[in-house]
Design a protein around this motif. Structure first.
Motif, PDB file in Angstrom:
ATOM      1  N   HIS A   1      -1.550  -4.725  -4.043  1.00 28.01           N
ATOM      2  CA  HIS A   1      -2.662  -3.803  -3.768  1.00 28.01           C
ATOM      3  C   HIS A   1      -3.929  -4.417  -4.355  1.00 28.01           C
ATOM      4  O   HIS A   1      -4.315  -4.127  -5.477  1.00 28.01           O
ATOM      5  CB  HIS A   1      -2.364  -2.444  -4.399  1.00 28.01           C
ATOM      6  CG  HIS A   1      -3.385  -1.403  -4.073  1.00 28.01           C
ATOM      7  ND1 HIS A   1      -3.406  -0.168  -4.664  1.00 28.01           N
ATOM      8  CD2 HIS A   1      -4.440  -1.417  -3.218  1.00 28.01           C
ATOM      9  CE1 HIS A   1      -4.411   0.534  -4.201  1.00 28.01           C
ATOM     10  NE2 HIS A   1      -5.060  -0.208  -3.319  1.00 28.01           N
TER      11      HIS A   1
ATOM     12  N   GLY B   1       2.200   1.772  -3.395  1.00 26.76           N
ATOM     13  CA  GLY B   1       1.154   2.267  -4.278  1.00 26.76           C
ATOM     14  C   GLY B   1       0.874   3.748  -4.073  1.00 26.76           C
ATOM     15  O   GLY B   1       0.714   4.499  -5.033  1.00 26.76           O
TER      16      GLY B   1
ATOM     17  N   GLU C   1       0.833  -1.197   0.000  1.00 35.34           N
ATOM     18  CA  GLU C   1       0.000   0.000   0.000  1.00 35.34           C
ATOM     19  C   GLU C   1       0.872   1.253   0.000  1.00 35.34           C
ATOM     20  O   GLU C   1       0.580   2.228  -0.691  1.00 35.34           O
ATOM     21  CB  GLU C   1      -0.927   0.010   1.202  1.00 35.34           C
ATOM     22  CG  GLU C   1      -1.833   1.233   1.229  1.00 35.34           C
ATOM     23  CD  GLU C   1      -2.714   1.298   2.464  1.00 35.34           C
ATOM     24  OE1 GLU C   1      -3.454   2.290   2.587  1.00 35.34           O
ATOM     25  OE2 GLU C   1      -2.636   0.378   3.295  1.00 35.34           O
TER      26      GLU C   1
ATOM     27  N   ARG D   1      -0.506  -3.269  -9.500  1.00 37.09           N
ATOM     28  CA  ARG D   1      -1.123  -3.679  -8.243  1.00 37.09           C
ATOM     29  C   ARG D   1      -0.589  -5.022  -7.767  1.00 37.09           C
ATOM     30  O   ARG D   1      -0.423  -5.239  -6.561  1.00 37.09           O
ATOM     31  CB  ARG D   1      -2.648  -3.752  -8.413  1.00 37.09           C
ATOM     32  CG  ARG D   1      -3.313  -2.390  -8.438  1.00 37.09           C
ATOM     33  CD  ARG D   1      -4.801  -2.497  -8.788  1.00 37.09           C
ATOM     34  NE  ARG D   1      -5.450  -1.216  -8.515  1.00 37.09           N
ATOM     35  CZ  ARG D   1      -6.228  -0.974  -7.467  1.00 37.09           C
ATOM     36  NH1 ARG D   1      -6.450  -1.919  -6.587  1.00 37.09           N
ATOM     37  NH2 ARG D   1      -6.763   0.207  -7.281  1.00 37.09           N
TER      38      ARG D   1
ATOM     39  N   GLU E   1      -2.252  -1.634 -15.128  1.00 33.43           N
ATOM     40  CA  GLU E   1      -2.645  -1.301 -13.756  1.00 33.43           C
ATOM     41  C   GLU E   1      -2.655  -2.553 -12.878  1.00 33.43           C
ATOM     42  O   GLU E   1      -2.210  -2.522 -11.722  1.00 33.43           O
ATOM     43  CB  GLU E   1      -4.029  -0.651 -13.764  1.00 33.43           C
ATOM     44  CG  GLU E   1      -4.590  -0.331 -12.385  1.00 33.43           C
ATOM     45  CD  GLU E   1      -3.812   0.733 -11.635  1.00 33.43           C
ATOM     46  OE1 GLU E   1      -3.880   0.739 -10.390  1.00 33.43           O
ATOM     47  OE2 GLU E   1      -3.142   1.555 -12.299  1.00 33.43           O
TER      48      GLU E   1
END
Length: 782
Positions: free
Chosen positions: A544, A132, A129, A539, A535
């Motif tokens: 994420h 990200g 996280e 992630r 994307e």
């Protein structure tokens, strides 16, 4: 239903966050649309919610833009880039937001080189996280890792040079080795004992205790050992022998060996210190002695360190975690900047009131440094308290309420059931299944590691490359429909399958990808399937994961770091919380902190329940937890102690001698008339509310212009005296003055926080400001 594979109570929680985009944001402020910021900006404590951020925000276009939306204390964290910094951050106050913006601001301003920053935390999910968020802020190249991950990379790199040969193999699970050690010692262990002995070995290693010293160390720490200490010491010794024979190392060895290499090889230590110039440590209250030693070796004689934590959320002492490093930070670094975050953007005033009330009754060193939270959200419903005859009735009651909430439109993923022990989960699994409510257990396999998610990612990648030749996409005219078409070939259907088990688990995973594609398309009109695949790759690298639909079932320990709109705290009875085997004062206080963590997981609605017996027809001998005394309606009041909670603010560079000299004396216990809210008449137990003489949730009639003038005047006074602003008057005291607007010294003296010394020194100035005059205009000069 999504069932987790691991159910050990000591498992560290995975970080998770769910952003909602409704007509109103989490503080009740109107938003322009689902992906826009609230229309209100930061004023007088109203700030963009710390936990609220668009799923796919635009990268700030400058260093200064990184600071947009931060409240004053968060901004102080973000701009304090030099020297040691300690951030004391209460639950829901935006600590991750503050430290990631700090790193990003330093990088974007050119003060910090991205490759020279190492941010460490405790779980892969939390580290993911953080990576990200840094990516979204334009701070690429910053290392955000767990302690173990960072140490393992260094060990793998330097082992051939420092030791020679290849690094021994890292075992994924040590429990089989412990079983082999028990067999070699001819000691029979059942499954529970095997797990407990393994935990004792882990504790010994992170506290740097060797087998010969185990018995003494365990007794000194007051540990409830699962077997005779001499037997555990023997098992520990044989376990270490087996590792050496098999040329393997365990998770704790990664830290121990890295520490040994850095201590023994000055050249290696210097190379690591040349690489990393700046360190950030999240959840610092959970640092073990071994992790602290590693951090010290990384730092060397430098002080470019920022730590963030909350002593009131120390709930892992059984793993070796201790808040002492956080609480002693000012002693070790006398020139440190200390910033306190107390503005709670997560929970309603009603939830925060209960959380503050729990800590107001606490004892011990962590309690002495508690932070008094101040909710920034609109008022919500009062916590609900329910008593049941037995545990099955309690589970059925919770399941019915959850079913009704979901029927009213609340997503299942925004609801959690939290309990003290994992053994309690089965009753709630059955109760939810009986009413047809999907659920997921914490501790399940990582989202992007699930086989169905891997296959789906491959299918989406292939469709992005060769979609023009795929008949599945002929009728798909936008990104969400393309994703639905591709995933239909992997088992996704518009309606969930009947029943539960593996089939439902796979569908839930694919449904989460469909939902993610819809959010992505809404945030980025015109995005292609290739953009979505990129994307997903980002992630996956950051771990994420999107949210899987289903009510969360979790132990209080595994709920740390998570949050939901609605939380059911179940089994809140004596013998369960505090747990039966918590006997010492320290253990009891940790149980209180565990309940505090559970309470602060709720954003809007909190249900607290307990049962009088374990099974139907059983003797009703249970009673509600002592921690609820004086807090739940109708319970006997256990007066909260008068020790003040920490207010928000900044403290700079006191020396240790000055800090000691100015420490407040222990408060004297006095009999006093209960304080009551001047708006609704409710009895006040929270120190901050008593200062304002009203509940946090009651409307304020504060003169905001006066409040701003008082703040500006305070800043001047603080500058003249060389003290932090809160030493003049705290924010709460200024708010109380701006609400009361006293006419004379007698009225001013009645306001908590205005003692005789401050009345003599600052009274004339304050009264002048209340009258609309400038200090010194026609008033008495001090």
């Amino acid at each position: 239903m999504t069932r987790g594979t691991g159910r050990a109570e000591s498992a560290r929680p995975q970080q998770h966050q769910r952003d909602r985009y409704d007509q109103y944001d989490r503080r009740g402020l109107p938003v322009d649309n689902r992906l826009m910021r609230p229309t209100a900006t930061w004023q007088h404590g109203c700030v963009t919610a710390a936990t609220h951020s668009p799923l796919f925000p635009r990268v700030p276009d400058s260093a200064d833009a990184v600071l947009d939306g931060l409240d004053p204390e968060q901004r102080e964290v973000a701009t304090s880039l030099h020297g040691p910094v300690c951030v004391l951050a209460g639950a829901g106050t935006g600590k991750t937001r503050a430290i990631t913006h700090r790193i990003a601001y330093g990088v974007r301003a050119g003060v910090l080189q991205p490759s020279s920053v190492l941010a460490v935390t405790f779980t892969n999910r939390a580290a993911g996280e953080m990576r990200g968020r840094l990516r979204q802020l334009g701070a690429h190249g910053v290392q955000a890792r767990t302690f173990h991950s960072a140490a393992l990379r260094q060990l793998q790199y330097f082992w051939p040079k420092a030791i020679g040969g290849a690094l021994p193999r890292l075992v994924d699970r040590k429990i089989q080795l412990v079983a082999d050690a028990a067999a070699a010692c001819r000691i029979r262990l059942d499954r529970g004992e095997l797990r407990d002995v393994t935990a004792e070995i882990e504790w010994s290693k992170v506290t740097q205790t060797v087998p010969a010293d185990y018995a003494l160390a365990a007794a000194k720490d007051g540990r409830a050992v699962p077997r005779d200490p001499a037997e555990i010491a023997q098992l520990y010794s044989v376990y270490e022998d087996l590792k050496r024979e098999r040329s393997v190392i365990d998770f704790e060895d990664v830290l121990l060996l890295t520490v040994a290499v850095l201590q023994d090889r000055a050249d290696v230590a210097e190379q690591v210190r040349a690489q990393y110039q700046h360190f950030v440590v999240d959840e610092y209250q959970d640092v073990s002695p071994l992790q602290q030693r590693l951090l010290e070796l990384w730092l060397g004689d430098r002080d470019s360190l920022c730590v963030v934590g909350d002593a009131s959320q120390t709930i892992y002492s059984f793993t070796g975690a201790t808040p002492d490093h956080l609480l002693d930070f000012r002693t070790r670094h006398p020139g440190a900047t200390v910033v306190k975050l107390v503005r709670d953007y997560r929970s309603t005033p009603q939830v925060v009131h209960l959380a503050n009330g729990l800590l107001a009754q606490a004892r011990g060193r962590a309690a002495d440094h508690r932070l008094e939270l101040v909710s920034q959200r609109a008022p919500g419903p009062e916590p609900a308290y329910t008593e049941y005859t037995d545990e099955p009735a309690e589970a059925e009651g919770a399941a019915r309420r959850i079913h009704d909430l979901i029927a009213s439109g609340l997503p299942a993923s925004e609801i959690a059931v939290l309990f003290r022990t994992n053994a309690q989960s089965e009753t709630y699994e059955q109760a939810l299944a009986d009413v047809g409510v999907p659920y997921q257990l914490r501790g399940a396999e990582r989202f992007f590691d699930r086989p169905e998610v891997r296959r789906a990612s491959v299918a989406l990648r292939a469709a992005a490359r060769f979609g023009g030749n795929d008949s599945l996409l002929d009728d798909a005219d936008d990104l969400p429909s393309q994703v639905r078409a591709v995933l239909s070939g992997e088992g996704w259907t518009p309606q969930p399958p009947a029943g539960s088990g593996a089939v439902r688990e796979r569908w839930e995973s694919l449904a989460a990808l469909v939902s993610l594609a819809q959010d992505f398309a809404a945030a980025r009109p015109g995005a292609t399937l290739a953009d979505l695949v990129a994307e997903l790759d980002e992630r996956a690298n950051a771990q994420h994961a999107p949210t899987v639909q289903g009510v969360t079932l979790a132990s209080l320990h595994s709920a740390k770091g998570l949050e939901w709109d609605v939380v059911f705290l179940v089994g809140v009875a004596e013998g369960m919380i505090p747990i039966t085997y918590a006997r010492t004062d320290e253990q009891i206080e940790e149980e209180r902190r565990l309940l505090y963590v559970g309470v602060t997981r709720a954003r809007e609605l909190l249900h607290v329940s307990w049962s009088l017996s374990r099974s139907p027809g059983g003797r009703p001998g249970r009673r509600p937890s002592r921690f609820l005394d004086g807090l739940r309606p109708g319970s006997a009041g256990t007066a909260g102690r008068a020790a003040p909670g920490g207010s928000g603010g900044v403290e700079r560079g006191f020396t240790a001698a000055v800090a000691t000299r100015t420490a407040p004396a222990a408060p004297r216990r006095t009999q006093r008339t209960p304080a009551r809210c001047r708006v609704c008449g409710r009895t006040l137990t929270d120190a901050g509310e008593m200062k304002l003489m009203r509940c946090d949730g009651c409307p304020s009639d504060m003169d905001e212009g006066l409040y701003e003038r008082l703040r500006e005047w305070r800043a001047v006074q603080a500058g003249r005296s060389g003290q932090p602003a809160f030493c003049v008057f705290t924010d709460r005291t200024l708010m109380a003055i701006a609400e009361t607007v006293p006419d004379d010294e007698r009225e001013l003296a009645r306001i908590p926080g205005v003692g005789m010394r401050k009345l003599r020194r600052y009274g004339p100035d304050v009264l002048a400001l209340c009258e609309g005059r400038e200090p010194g205009e026609g008033g008495n000069e001090d």
